[in-house]
Design a protein around this motif. Structure first.
Motif, PDB file in Angstrom:
ATOM      1  N   CYS A   1      46.578  49.585  77.731  1.00  0.00           N
ATOM      2  CA  CYS A   1      45.159  49.208  77.699  1.00  0.00           C
ATOM      3  C   CYS A   1      44.470  49.603  76.410  1.00  0.00           C
ATOM      4  O   CYS A   1      44.868  50.552  75.726  1.00  0.00           O
ATOM      5  N   LEU A   2      43.450  48.839  76.099  1.00  0.00           N
ATOM      6  CA  LEU A   2      42.455  49.178  75.071  1.00  0.00           C
ATOM      7  C   LEU A   2      41.110  49.086  75.766  1.00  0.00           C
ATOM      8  O   LEU A   2      40.803  48.048  76.376  1.00  0.00           O
ATOM      9  N   ARG A   3      40.339  50.155  75.707  1.00  0.00           N
ATOM     10  CA  ARG A   3      39.039  50.111  76.400  1.00  0.00           C
ATOM     11  C   ARG A   3      38.071  51.122  75.794  1.00  0.00           C
ATOM     12  O   ARG A   3      38.473  52.006  75.038  1.00  0.00           O
ATOM     13  N   GLU A   4      36.804  50.978  76.174  1.00  0.00           N
ATOM     14  CA  GLU A   4      35.799  51.974  75.811  1.00  0.00           C
ATOM     15  C   GLU A   4      36.048  53.199  76.692  1.00  0.00           C
ATOM     16  O   GLU A   4      36.338  53.050  77.877  1.00  0.00           O
ATOM     17  N   VAL A   5      35.904  54.382  76.126  1.00  0.00           N
ATOM     18  CA  VAL A   5      36.034  55.599  76.928  1.00  0.00           C
ATOM     19  C   VAL A   5      34.932  55.589  77.996  1.00  0.00           C
ATOM     20  O   VAL A   5      33.748  55.505  77.655  1.00  0.00           O
ATOM     21  N   PRO A   6      35.317  55.633  79.290  1.00  0.00           N
ATOM     22  CA  PRO A   6      34.328  55.377  80.349  1.00  0.00           C
ATOM     23  C   PRO A   6      33.597  56.620  80.862  1.00  0.00           C
ATOM     24  O   PRO A   6      33.267  56.698  82.033  1.00  0.00           O
TER      25      PRO A   6
ATOM     26  N   PHE B   1      33.483  63.312  71.937  1.00  0.00           N
ATOM     27  CA  PHE B   1      34.035  62.316  71.009  1.00  0.00           C
ATOM     28  C   PHE B   1      33.589  60.889  71.343  1.00  0.00           C
ATOM     29  O   PHE B   1      33.994  59.945  70.667  1.00  0.00           O
ATOM     30  N   ALA B   2      32.785  60.716  72.404  1.00  0.00           N
ATOM     31  CA  ALA B   2      32.357  59.380  72.822  1.00  0.00           C
ATOM     32  C   ALA B   2      30.946  59.091  72.292  1.00  0.00           C
ATOM     33  O   ALA B   2      30.169  60.028  72.075  1.00  0.00           O
ATOM     34  N   PRO B   3      30.560  57.814  72.098  1.00  0.00           N
ATOM     35  CA  PRO B   3      31.361  56.630  72.408  1.00  0.00           C
ATOM     36  C   PRO B   3      32.605  56.511  71.517  1.00  0.00           C
ATOM     37  O   PRO B   3      32.567  56.853  70.341  1.00  0.00           O
ATOM     38  N   ALA B   4      33.671  56.034  72.123  1.00  0.00           N
ATOM     39  CA  ALA B   4      34.936  55.878  71.417  1.00  0.00           C
ATOM     40  C   ALA B   4      35.751  54.832  72.148  1.00  0.00           C
ATOM     41  O   ALA B   4      35.442  54.458  73.276  1.00  0.00           O
ATOM     42  N   ARG B   5      36.801  54.367  71.476  1.00  0.00           N
ATOM     43  CA  ARG B   5      37.710  53.392  72.084  1.00  0.00           C
ATOM     44  C   ARG B   5      39.076  54.015  72.235  1.00  0.00           C
ATOM     45  O   ARG B   5      39.518  54.762  71.364  1.00  0.00           O
ATOM     46  N   GLU B   6      39.707  53.653  73.329  1.00  0.00           N
ATOM     47  CA  GLU B   6      40.894  54.375  73.784  1.00  0.00           C
ATOM     48  C   GLU B   6      42.071  53.423  73.953  1.00  0.00           C
ATOM     49  O   GLU B   6      41.892  52.267  74.341  1.00  0.00           O
ATOM     50  N   VAL B   7      43.277  53.930  73.674  1.00  0.00           N
ATOM     51  CA  VAL B   7      44.505  53.220  74.030  1.00  0.00           C
ATOM     52  C   VAL B   7      45.194  54.034  75.125  1.00  0.00           C
ATOM     53  O   VAL B   7      45.140  55.270  75.114  1.00  0.00           O
TER      54      VAL B   7
ATOM     55  N   LEU C   1      40.343  42.937  66.506  1.00  0.00           N
ATOM     56  CA  LEU C   1      39.070  43.405  67.065  1.00  0.00           C
ATOM     57  C   LEU C   1      38.223  44.143  66.033  1.00  0.00           C
ATOM     58  O   LEU C   1      37.041  44.375  66.259  1.00  0.00           O
ATOM     59  N   GLY C   2      38.848  44.560  64.918  1.00  0.00           N
ATOM     60  CA  GLY C   2      38.095  45.212  63.851  1.00  0.00           C
ATOM     61  C   GLY C   2      37.652  46.629  64.170  1.00  0.00           C
ATOM     62  O   GLY C   2      36.700  47.133  63.577  1.00  0.00           O
ATOM     63  N   TRP C   3      38.351  47.292  65.102  1.00  0.00           N
ATOM     64  CA  TRP C   3      37.984  48.672  65.421  1.00  0.00           C
ATOM     65  C   TRP C   3      38.431  49.599  64.282  1.00  0.00           C
ATOM     66  O   TRP C   3      39.447  49.352  63.622  1.00  0.00           O
ATOM     67  N   ASP C   4      37.663  50.682  64.069  1.00  0.00           N
ATOM     68  CA  ASP C   4      37.983  51.610  62.975  1.00  0.00           C
ATOM     69  C   ASP C   4      38.865  52.752  63.433  1.00  0.00           C
ATOM     70  O   ASP C   4      39.704  53.234  62.681  1.00  0.00           O
ATOM     71  N   GLU C   5      38.614  53.233  64.626  1.00  0.00           N
ATOM     72  CA  GLU C   5      39.357  54.398  65.119  1.00  0.00           C
ATOM     73  C   GLU C   5      39.617  54.212  66.614  1.00  0.00           C
ATOM     74  O   GLU C   5      38.792  53.653  67.329  1.00  0.00           O
ATOM     75  N   VAL C   6      40.773  54.689  67.060  1.00  0.00           N
ATOM     76  CA  VAL C   6      41.118  54.637  68.481  1.00  0.00           C
ATOM     77  C   VAL C   6      41.598  56.030  68.885  1.00  0.00           C
ATOM     78  O   VAL C   6      42.301  56.702  68.122  1.00  0.00           O
ATOM     79  N   VAL C   7      41.220  56.472  70.084  1.00  0.00           N
ATOM     80  CA  VAL C   7      41.658  57.771  70.589  1.00  0.00           C
ATOM     81  C   VAL C   7      42.638  57.559  71.739  1.00  0.00           C
ATOM     82  O   VAL C   7      42.738  56.463  72.306  1.00  0.00           O
ATOM     83  N   ALA C   8      43.359  58.617  72.066  1.00  0.00           N
ATOM     84  CA  ALA C   8      44.182  58.650  73.279  1.00  0.00           C
ATOM     85  C   ALA C   8      44.051  60.048  73.847  1.00  0.00           C
ATOM     86  O   ALA C   8      43.830  61.014  73.104  1.00  0.00           O
ATOM     87  N   MET C   9      44.190  60.150  75.160  1.00  0.00           N
ATOM     88  CA  MET C   9      44.014  61.465  75.798  1.00  0.00           C
ATOM     89  C   MET C   9      44.969  61.594  76.961  1.00  0.00           C
ATOM     90  O   MET C   9      45.367  60.596  77.578  1.00  0.00           O
TER      91      MET C   9
ATOM     92  N   ARG D   1      42.298  70.228  81.769  1.00  0.00           N
ATOM     93  CA  ARG D   1      42.320  70.365  80.312  1.00  0.00           C
ATOM     94  C   ARG D   1      43.090  69.200  79.678  1.00  0.00           C
ATOM     95  O   ARG D   1      44.216  68.892  80.086  1.00  0.00           O
ATOM     96  N   HIS D   2      42.491  68.541  78.707  1.00  0.00           N
ATOM     97  CA  HIS D   2      43.090  67.368  78.065  1.00  0.00           C
ATOM     98  C   HIS D   2      43.222  67.564  76.553  1.00  0.00           C
ATOM     99  O   HIS D   2      42.388  68.218  75.930  1.00  0.00           O
ATOM    100  N   VAL D   3      44.261  66.955  76.005  1.00  0.00           N
ATOM    101  CA  VAL D   3      44.371  66.865  74.542  1.00  0.00           C
ATOM    102  C   VAL D   3      43.777  65.516  74.121  1.00  0.00           C
ATOM    103  O   VAL D   3      43.810  64.538  74.872  1.00  0.00           O
ATOM    104  N   LEU D   4      43.247  65.503  72.901  1.00  0.00           N
ATOM    105  CA  LEU D   4      42.711  64.261  72.328  1.00  0.00           C
ATOM    106  C   LEU D   4      43.435  63.977  71.023  1.00  0.00           C
ATOM    107  O   LEU D   4      43.561  64.858  70.174  1.00  0.00           O
ATOM    108  N   TYR D   5      43.920  62.760  70.893  1.00  0.00           N
ATOM    109  CA  TYR D   5      44.537  62.307  69.651  1.00  0.00           C
ATOM    110  C   TYR D   5      43.702  61.160  69.086  1.00  0.00           C
ATOM    111  O   TYR D   5      43.070  60.412  69.836  1.00  0.00           O
ATOM    112  N   ARG D   6      43.732  61.033  67.759  1.00  0.00           N
ATOM    113  CA  ARG D   6      42.968  59.972  67.094  1.00  0.00           C
ATOM    114  C   ARG D   6      43.876  59.227  66.127  1.00  0.00           C
ATOM    115  O   ARG D   6      44.834  59.810  65.598  1.00  0.00           O
ATOM    116  N   ILE D   7      43.519  57.985  65.843  1.00  0.00           N
ATOM    117  CA  ILE D   7      44.227  57.236  64.804  1.00  0.00           C
ATOM    118  C   ILE D   7      43.283  56.240  64.151  1.00  0.00           C
ATOM    119  O   ILE D   7      42.430  55.645  64.823  1.00  0.00           O
TER     120      ILE D   7
END
Ligand SMILES: CC(C)(COP(=O)(O)OP(=O)(O)OC[C@H]1O[C@@H](n2cnc3c(N)ncnc32)[C@H](O)[C@@H]1OP(=O)(O)O)[C@@H](O)C(=O)NCCC(=O)NCCS
Length: 181
Positions: A78-83, A88-94, A123-131, A169-175
Motif C-alpha cells: 500500500c501507499l497511503r496517507e498516515v491515518p 512526523f505526520a502529515p506524511a505518506r506511508e508504504v 504521484l510526485g511525492w517527495d518523501e515516504v515513511v514506513a513504520m 513502540r514503533h520504529v519509523l523509516y524514511r526515504i
C-alpha cells in the motif's frame, strides 16, 4: 488505472477472487504476530471493498500483488496517507502484508520498490515513511533493503495502541527519491 509492473510481480487492482486469500491472510497468526489489530472475516471483507474503491478513486492505495506466471494473490502493498496524528505526520506511508507461503522470495521488497517508484515518479511525492512495531524485524529488514533510513529519535508510541501493550513502540523509516535502492 494504476497497475505497477516489476520484474516478477504485478501490483494490480482487486478481483472478486482475491477476497478469499485476503481473508485467509488476515486470519493467519503468522501474519498477525506483530500487528496490534487483526481483521476477522467480515471486517476483512468490508476493508477489501473499501480498498477497491480507494484504488479506483485515488489511483493509489492498496494493490494486490500477483506473481507473474504464478500465484494471483501473494499479498498486498500500500501507499497511503498516515491515518493518525504523530510527530512526523502529515506524511505518506508504504506498507506490505504477504501470505507466509510467499515470504522469503524478496517479493515484499520488490513490490514496495515498485510502489515507491510510482510514488516518486507518477504521484510526485517527495518523501515516504514506513513504520512497524520494534519486534517486527522481518518488516524492518524490508525497509532497510529498500534503502530507507531510521533516526532513532523518530521512534514513537503508536497512538492507536493502548499504553502498556507490548506492540506499542514503533520504529519509523524514511526515504526520499534519491535514496531508493
Ligand atoms: C514483513 C514481510 C512482508 C516480509 O516478508 P519477506 O518475504 O521476509 O520480505 P522480502 O520480500 O523482502 O524477502 C526477503 C527474504 O527473501 C529472501 N530472498 C529470496 N530471493 C530473493 C530475491 N530475489 N530478492 C530479495 N530477497 C530474496 C531474502 O534472503 C530474505 O530472506 P530472509 O529474511 O530469510 O533472509 C512478511 O514477513 C509479512 O507479510 N509479515 C506479516 C505482515 C506484516 O507484519 N507486515 C508489516 C506490517 S508493518
Amino acid at each position: 488505472m494504476a497497475t505497477i509492473e516489476t520484474p516478477r510481480l504485478l501490483l494490480r487492482h482487486w478481483r472478486d477472487a482475491d477476497i478469499e486469500p485476503w481473508v485467509a491472510m488476515n486470519l493467519d497468526p503468522r501474519v498477525n504476530e506483530f500487528l496490534f489489530s487483526t481483521y476477522p472475516r467480515e471486517f476483512a471483507e468490508s476493508r477489501a471493498a473499501l480498498r477497491r474503491r480507494e484504488l479506483d478513486e485515488l489511483g493509489y492505495g492498496w494493490w494486490v500483488v500477483e506473481v507473474r506466471g504464478g500465484t494471483p494473490f501473494a499479498g498486498v502493498v500500500c501507499l497511503r496517507e498516515v491515518p493518525f496524528e504523530a510527530h512526523f505526520a502529515p506524511a505518506r506511508e508504504v506498507g506490505w502484508f504477504f501470505a507466509p507461503e510467499h515470504w522469503g522470495n524478496g517479493y515484499a521488497t520488490e513490490g514496495a520498490r515498485g510502489a515507491l517508484e510510482h510514488a516518486f515518479a507518477a504521484l510526485g511525492w517527495d518523501e515516504v515513511v514506513a513504520m512497524t512495531a520494534v519486534q517486527n524485524v522481518r518488516s524492518e529488514r524490508v525497509m532497510q533493503r529498500l534503502g530507507m533510513t531510521r533516526d532513532p529519535k523518530d521512534d514513537f508510541d503508536h497512538p492507536k495502541v493502548e499504553a502498556g501493550h507490548p506492540l506499542r513502540r514503533h520504529v519509523l523509516y524514511r526515504i526520499r527519491r534519491s535514496q531508493l535502492a
